[in-house]
Write a protein that holds these residues in place. Structure first.
Motif, PDB file in Angstrom:
ATOM      1  N   UNK A  43       0.842  -1.210   0.000  1.00 33.53           N
ATOM      2  CA  UNK A  43       0.000   0.000   0.000  1.00 33.53           C
ATOM      3  C   UNK A  43       0.876   1.257   0.000  1.00 33.53           C
ATOM      4  N   UNK A  44       1.945   1.220   0.808  1.00 39.72           N
ATOM      5  CA  UNK A  44       2.873   2.348   0.867  1.00 39.72           C
ATOM      6  C   UNK A  44       3.529   2.573  -0.500  1.00 39.72           C
ATOM      7  N   UNK A  45       3.920   1.485  -1.128  1.00 44.03           N
ATOM      8  CA  UNK A  45       4.556   1.575  -2.440  1.00 44.03           C
ATOM      9  C   UNK A  45       3.606   2.168  -3.475  1.00 44.03           C
ATOM     10  N   UNK A  46       2.331   1.757  -3.393  1.00 40.56           N
ATOM     11  CA  UNK A  46       1.329   2.261  -4.343  1.00 40.56           C
ATOM     12  C   UNK A  46       1.175   3.785  -4.217  1.00 40.56           C
ATOM     13  N   UNK A  47       1.139   4.279  -2.974  1.00 37.98           N
ATOM     14  CA  UNK A  47       0.989   5.725  -2.761  1.00 37.98           C
ATOM     15  C   UNK A  47       2.229   6.466  -3.264  1.00 37.98           C
ATOM     16  N   UNK A  48       3.402   5.911  -2.938  1.00 38.42           N
ATOM     17  CA  UNK A  48       4.653   6.532  -3.395  1.00 38.42           C
ATOM     18  C   UNK A  48       4.678   6.655  -4.913  1.00 38.42           C
ATOM     19  N   UNK A  49       4.238   5.590  -5.589  1.00 39.70           N
ATOM     20  CA  UNK A  49       4.244   5.597  -7.049  1.00 39.70           C
ATOM     21  C   UNK A  49       3.230   6.589  -7.600  1.00 39.70           C
ATOM     22  N   UNK A  50       2.071   6.674  -6.944  1.00 40.12           N
ATOM     23  CA  UNK A  50       1.035   7.628  -7.359  1.00 40.12           C
ATOM     24  C   UNK A  50       1.547   9.061  -7.271  1.00 40.12           C
ATOM     25  N   UNK A  51       2.204   9.375  -6.148  1.00 39.35           N
ATOM     26  CA  UNK A  51       2.729  10.730  -5.964  1.00 39.35           C
ATOM     27  C   UNK A  51       3.818  11.022  -6.998  1.00 39.35           C
ATOM     28  N   UNK A  52       4.683  10.044  -7.211  1.00 41.82           N
ATOM     29  CA  UNK A  52       5.766  10.207  -8.174  1.00 41.82           C
ATOM     30  C   UNK A  52       5.221  10.457  -9.579  1.00 41.82           C
ATOM     31  N   UNK A  53       4.220   9.679  -9.984  1.00 47.50           N
ATOM     32  CA  UNK A  53       3.610   9.844 -11.308  1.00 47.50           C
ATOM     33  C   UNK A  53       2.926  11.206 -11.427  1.00 47.50           C
TER      34      UNK A  53
END
Length: 363
Positions: free
Chosen positions: A157-167
């Protein structure tokens, strides 16, 4: 509360800083006259504190304060170390919110670092440098989280949020413009991203535009700020510099003559409190009358903890009255008690702006 004043070179930020803090930082017509951040502490005026201090003949009167940091001017390439880039970005990381001074006036005698007046271009120059810095931070965090994910699947879940913010920020939009739920917002805030910090755009206008309607530059800044949920304060650094030299009664006359309703510092204070969702409660008595700044929604024990950690640990209750109600009772607690306006509040009470509190606690 610590606010960082930023902007491209020669937009008037050091002039504004000097005016609102009377700190005497150097302000000159060339880039990078500010290298190390100048710091000034400003008292937040509060008539409620003044009035209560007079009523109770307090020996000490203490207002809450805001710390302003005048951070070095930025140029393109700061995220790669251009100009004073790395220092600049490091200083921004230390503040709670950013006051981004944007030049919204024409003046052939004051050079612009890009040779033209374009506030949106100026804003995007700084925001892009913050975004580029954040992308490096996120990239490192994503790689670390992917590595740790092999042994801990709960990190997905943490990784998903990090990727969303990065994108999201890879599209050139600041992280603060993202729509996040409460838990996601708390996590993203913990990342300490520069482009997630709340912003007040200080539109620096000419003396001619200080009292009139928004000029075209200010209108453009307002539209930009609205899209990302930021605030705009229209100020004239020149006028603020003149105000800083005057006594209080002269200031009022000067503002009236200029047709300006409110000084820039007062506007900045109100905007910063609104932006950071802050309120003040008051403690008062013969020894001291004092304002305390807390987040809106703070419970009584945590508010008590602002005064001393023992107050929070041993919290029993808070004897509380709204400032307006005490004034309605003529400033007399005895009269307020007769009306039932002095309340006994427990651990679940949410402290309100202007509450006068007396905390009872066990040692």
């Amino acid at each position: 509360m610590k606010l960082g004043i930023v902007g491209l070179p020669n937009v008037g930020k050091s002039t504004l800083f000097n005016a609102i803090t009377k700190a005497g930082a150097e302000a000159a017509n060339y880039p990078f006259c500010t290298i190390e951040p100048n710091v000034g502490v400003v008292t937040v005026p509060d008539e409620r504190v003044t009035t209560l201090s007079e009523i109770y003949h307090s020996k000490k009167t203490i207002y809450t304060t805001i710390e302003f940091c005048d951070i070095a001017g930025l140029v393109k390439g700061a995220s790669k170390g251009e100009g004073l880039g790395n220092k600049f970005l490091g200083h921004i990381r230390e503040v709670e919110a950013i006051v981004h001074v944007v030049r919204c006036f024409e003046d052939g005698n004051v050079v612009h670092v890009d040779g033209k007046i374009d506030p949106l271009s100026d804003i995007e120059t700084i925001n892009m440098e913050l975004i580029l810095s954040d992308m490096e931070v996120l990239d490192r965090r994503i790689q670390k989280t992917k590595k740790n994910l092999k042994g801990d699947k709960s990190l997905q879940k943490e990784l998903d949020i990090l990727q969303r913010v990065s994108d999201f920020i890879a599209e050139g939009t600041s992280a603060r413009a993202m729509e996040l739920d409460e838990d996601e917002a708390a996590f993203v805030k913990s990342l300490d991203l520069l482009s997630y910090k709340p912003v007040i755009y200080a539109a620096n206008v000419s003396e001619e535009d200080a009292s009139g309607e928004d000029n075209e530059y200010v209108q453009a800044v307002r539209e930009y700020a609205k899209a990302e949920g930021s605030q705009v304060v229209v100020i004239c650094a020149k006028v603020e510099a003149e105000l800083s030299e005057l006594e209080d009664d002269e200031r009022e006359m000067f503002l009236e003559e200029m047709g300006i309703e409110e000084a820039g510092l007062d506007k900045l204070i109100k905007s910063s409190y609104a932006l950071l969702d802050l309120i003040s409660f008051i403690t008062t008595g013969e020894d001291e009358t004092r304002a305390w700044t807390i987040k809106r929604g703070t419970l009584a024990p945590q508010a008590a903890g602002k005064i001393h950690t023992d107050f929070e640990k041993g919290f029993i209750r808070s004897e509380t009255i709204a400032y307006d109600k005490l004034m309605e009772a003529g400033g007399k607690l005895s009269a307020a008690k007769e009306h039932g306006w002095l309340r006994s509040e427990g651990k679940d009470y949410v402290v309100q702006d202007g509450d006068i509190c007396h905390f009872l606690f066990n040692v």
